[in-house]
Design an enzyme around this catalytic site. Structure first.
Site, mmCIF file in Angstrom:
data_model
loop_
_atom_site.group_PDB
_atom_site.id
_atom_site.type_symbol
_atom_site.label_atom_id
_atom_site.label_comp_id
_atom_site.label_asym_id
_atom_site.label_seq_id
_atom_site.Cartn_x
_atom_site.Cartn_y
_atom_site.Cartn_z
ATOM 1 N N ARG A 152 0.845 -1.195 0.000
ATOM 2 C CA ARG A 152 0.000 0.000 0.000
ATOM 3 C C ARG A 152 0.882 1.248 0.000
ATOM 4 O O ARG A 152 1.628 1.481 0.954
ATOM 5 C CB ARG A 152 -0.902 0.022 1.237
ATOM 6 C CG ARG A 152 -1.858 -1.178 1.345
ATOM 7 C CD ARG A 152 -3.007 -1.084 0.354
ATOM 8 N NE ARG A 152 -3.790 -2.308 0.299
ATOM 9 C CZ ARG A 152 -4.822 -2.576 1.092
ATOM 10 N NH1 ARG A 152 -5.172 -1.704 2.014
ATOM 11 N NH2 ARG A 152 -5.493 -3.698 0.950
ATOM 12 N N GLU A 168 0.621 4.248 0.788
ATOM 13 C CA GLU A 168 -0.035 5.278 1.583
ATOM 14 C C GLU A 168 1.014 5.995 2.432
ATOM 15 O O GLU A 168 1.717 5.357 3.207
ATOM 16 C CB GLU A 168 -1.100 4.656 2.484
ATOM 17 C CG GLU A 168 -2.219 3.962 1.724
ATOM 18 C CD GLU A 168 -3.213 3.281 2.655
ATOM 19 O OE1 GLU A 168 -3.034 3.410 3.888
ATOM 20 O OE2 GLU A 168 -4.138 2.637 2.157
ATOM 21 N N ARG A 206 -0.458 2.179 13.019
ATOM 22 C CA ARG A 206 -1.048 0.944 12.487
ATOM 23 C C ARG A 206 -0.868 0.755 10.984
ATOM 24 O O ARG A 206 -1.370 -0.219 10.428
ATOM 25 C CB ARG A 206 -2.538 0.898 12.829
ATOM 26 C CG ARG A 206 -3.386 1.958 12.150
ATOM 27 C CD ARG A 206 -4.849 1.735 12.492
ATOM 28 N NE ARG A 206 -5.727 2.619 11.735
ATOM 29 C CZ ARG A 206 -7.054 2.474 11.699
ATOM 30 N NH1 ARG A 206 -7.632 1.488 12.363
ATOM 31 N NH2 ARG A 206 -7.795 3.307 10.997
ATOM 32 N N HIS A 207 -0.168 1.660 10.320
ATOM 33 C CA HIS A 207 -0.003 1.563 8.871
ATOM 34 C C HIS A 207 1.402 1.138 8.481
ATOM 35 O O HIS A 207 2.383 1.641 9.024
ATOM 36 C CB HIS A 207 -0.333 2.893 8.194
ATOM 37 C CG HIS A 207 -1.799 3.179 8.120
ATOM 38 N ND1 HIS A 207 -2.445 3.942 9.061
ATOM 39 C CD2 HIS A 207 -2.741 2.796 7.223
ATOM 40 C CE1 HIS A 207 -3.741 4.022 8.742
ATOM 41 N NE2 HIS A 207 -3.944 3.336 7.641
ATOM 42 N N GLU A 228 -9.735 -1.768 13.014
ATOM 43 C CA GLU A 228 -10.075 -2.670 11.920
ATOM 44 C C GLU A 228 -8.944 -3.659 11.633
ATOM 45 O O GLU A 228 -7.777 -3.276 11.539
ATOM 46 C CB GLU A 228 -10.353 -1.861 10.648
ATOM 47 C CG GLU A 228 -10.611 -2.713 9.421
ATOM 48 C CD GLU A 228 -10.137 -2.041 8.144
ATOM 49 O OE1 GLU A 228 -9.621 -2.748 7.268
ATOM 50 O OE2 GLU A 228 -10.268 -0.806 8.037
ATOM 51 N N SER A 253 -11.313 -6.245 6.166
ATOM 52 C CA SER A 253 -12.302 -5.585 5.340
ATOM 53 C C SER A 253 -12.774 -6.596 4.306
ATOM 54 O O SER A 253 -11.955 -7.264 3.667
ATOM 55 C CB SER A 253 -11.693 -4.361 4.647
ATOM 56 O OG SER A 253 -12.673 -3.680 3.896
ATOM 57 N N ARG A 282 -1.636 -6.514 12.336
ATOM 58 C CA ARG A 282 -2.633 -5.866 13.192
ATOM 59 C C ARG A 282 -3.268 -6.872 14.155
ATOM 60 O O ARG A 282 -3.527 -6.553 15.313
ATOM 61 C CB ARG A 282 -3.718 -5.204 12.344
ATOM 62 C CG ARG A 282 -3.286 -3.891 11.728
ATOM 63 C CD ARG A 282 -4.481 -3.119 11.210
ATOM 64 N NE ARG A 282 -4.059 -1.973 10.406
ATOM 65 C CZ ARG A 282 -4.899 -1.145 9.802
ATOM 66 N NH1 ARG A 282 -6.214 -1.345 9.918
ATOM 67 N NH2 ARG A 282 -4.455 -0.132 9.091
#
Length: 522
Positions: A294, A296, A302-303, A445, A448, A496
């Site tokens: 990812r 991002e 948490r990323h 989360e 998903s 996670r």
């Protein structure tokens, strides 16, 4: 052989290893021969081995068995055993030296004392072995009258008779392991050091040796094993999917672009499309474990830009809640397995990072998105019906759910269609919502998922709505032109799950070599 030849010393027979003001002599080919041992005390009882000498150390004692530190219990009292371990700490006191020998997350106290079995030089030798050096010791297991609280093996200690350095660590370490395992804030009062996260990650090989890190990644291995075992027992097939793809798998901009010969490609954000293609190919129920990428630019707790995805996909018979039930049951089996099989690891981590035990329900609590929004509004949050949950609202909802239902794990179902990927099936009863869901642990989360669109025409319309180049996903859409069963699934973030199950506060603690926007090494 002529006597004159026997008298000639071979330069390859004896090796002298100088160390400080003493040394040990070893014979390469006949290491156990008394005449070729350490000159200290006239016996081959200690020394520093070179890499070549180490290779000759074992063949001369073919019956030797190295005992695991974890297995050192009172049942082995008065037995002479061999152990290979690292020097965790050493403390010389008069004519004796106390060592703590560490092997992964287990350690034991050892003693070298001047006497019939050890000379003064041997005690000095042991006291000067650098921390983190790997040693082989022959020792007598002895029961202790008072428990040794600082060690995992509290009921025994080793009385060393022979000690050899197999691999010597440098005298100056970039960080001290005892500092790495000190709970946050504990060293502040007396000035003892703690180690910050960047220093840990810069020296990850050493940081991974701590009892806490050893426990974390053994538990993480347990999560993967339980995931695989549970799904295999349910009739799932493990698959492997490509990570270099022609189009962004989630339809967004957060993808890594790579040069692919005369064109460009992308690193997969998800194995989603290929899982679905396997369902269309009649595999019925599939899962995969692999890296997910990812792009991002998120520097949060948490990323990560690369993490391990635990992905599930399955065909269902009548309702997509069959998928939810299958996934939640898998997670419950994982939670049970960790609780029953990983107590040592959970308790080890808890000593440094205390947290409340993880709670879950059977069957798993499932709330609809509108119910979650209503709970947040009652708590004073102002948000729209079709607005996605922010991170603070996720955490708040997690606390509200815990207070009301006493569970750390729950499902939020029927998300707004506008905030979900293009392949998500709309709710047949309300087009504003969708047959999609997220799963949460301690208010964050971890999965998903959704029922997927299995009709080529509807899938095309949704892709156009999301401004996706149809040509780049042509093979994906074509998969649904030849008959596709209704199906759904989800993607779980391994790191996670581990972070939240253990009650940790940063995903980098549970990523062996984390990748984020600011870290590409080691």
């Amino acid at each position: 052989m002529p006597q004159s030849d026997m008298a000639k010393p071979s330069p390859f027979v004896i090796r002298r290893r100088e160390w400080g003001d003493f040394y040990a002599v070893f014979h390469i080919y006949d290491f156990c021969s008394p005449r070729n041992m350490s000159v200290c005390g006239g016996k081959g009882v200690y020394g520093l081995l070179s890499c070549i000498e180490r290779c000759s150390f074992l063949p001369c004692e073919p019956d030797r068995v190295l005992v695991r530190v974890q297995k050192l219990t009172p049942e082995k009292a008065d037995q002479l055993i061999w152990v290979r371990a690292r020097i965790h700490t050493s403390r010389a006191k008069g004519k004796q030296c106390f060592l703590v020998l560490r092997q992964q997350q287990f350690n034991v106290q050892a003693l070298v004392a001047v006497g019939e079995r050890a000379s003064k030089q041997m005690v000095k030798f042991a006291a000067n072995i650098n921390k983190e050096s790997i040693v082989d010791v022959e020792a007598m297991v002895r029961k202790v009258e008072q428990k040794i609280e600082s060690c995992t093996q509290q009921d025994v200690e080793l009385h060393i008779e022979r000690i050899f350095v197999i691999s010597q660590a440098e005298p100056r370490l970039p960080l001290q392991l005892e500092d790495c395992v000190r709970p946050d804030g504990e060293g502040d009062e007396d000035g003892r050091a703690t180690v910050n996260q960047d220093t840990r990650l810069d020296n990850r090989v050493i940081d991974l040796r701590t009892t806490t890190s050893q426990a974390i990644f053994r538990l993480q291995s347990g999560v993967c094993q339980l995931f695989r075992d549970t799904l295999t027992n349910k009739g799932f097939v493990e698959i492997q999917t490509p990570k270099i793809i022609s189009a962004a798998s989630e339809g967004g901009a957060n993808v890594f672009t790579v040069s692919y010969f005369k064109t460009s490609a992308y690193l997969a954000q998800s194995p989603q499309l290929y899982k679905q293609m396997c369902i269309c190919a009649d595999f019925d129920k599939v899962f995969c474990v692999g890296p997910v990428f990812r792009a991002e630019d998120s520097n949060t707790h948490r990323h990560l830009t690369e993490f391990v995805g635990l992905d599930i996909e399955l065909a269902f018979n009548y309702h997509y809640h069959e998928v939810i039930e299958s996934i939640t049951d898998t997670m419950v089996q994982i939670f049970k397995g960790l609780r029953d099989k990983c107590q040592t690891e959970i308790q080890t981590v808890g000593k440094q990072y205390p947290s409340e035990p993880f709670k879950f329900l059977e069957p798993t609590l499932r709330l609809e998105y509108t119910e979650g929004v209503a709970m947040l509004r009652e708590a004073g949050v102002d948000m729209g019906d079709e607005e996605d949950l922010s991170t603070p609202n996720e955490k708040l909802l997690g606390r509200l759910v815990k207070e009301k239902y006493d569970t750390d794990f729950y499902v939020l179902d029927k998300y707004p269609l506008a905030v979900r990927p293009f392949y998500t099936m709309p709710d047949p009863n309300d087009k504003k919502y969708s047959n999609s869901y997220d799963m949460f642990m301690r208010g964050e989360e971890i999965l998903s998922g959704a029922q997927r669109i299995h009709d080529a025409q509807l899938l095309t319309e949704r892709a156009i709505h999301h401004n996706i180049d149809l040509e780049k996903i042509k093979s994906y859409i074509d998969s649904f032109r030849y008959g596709a069963p209704p199906h759904g699934g989800g993607g779980i973030g391994l790191e996670r799950v581990c972070m939240l199950y253990l009650g940790l506060h940063n995903v980098r603690q549970v990523s062996m070599f984390p990748r984020d926007p600011k870290r590409l090494t080691p």
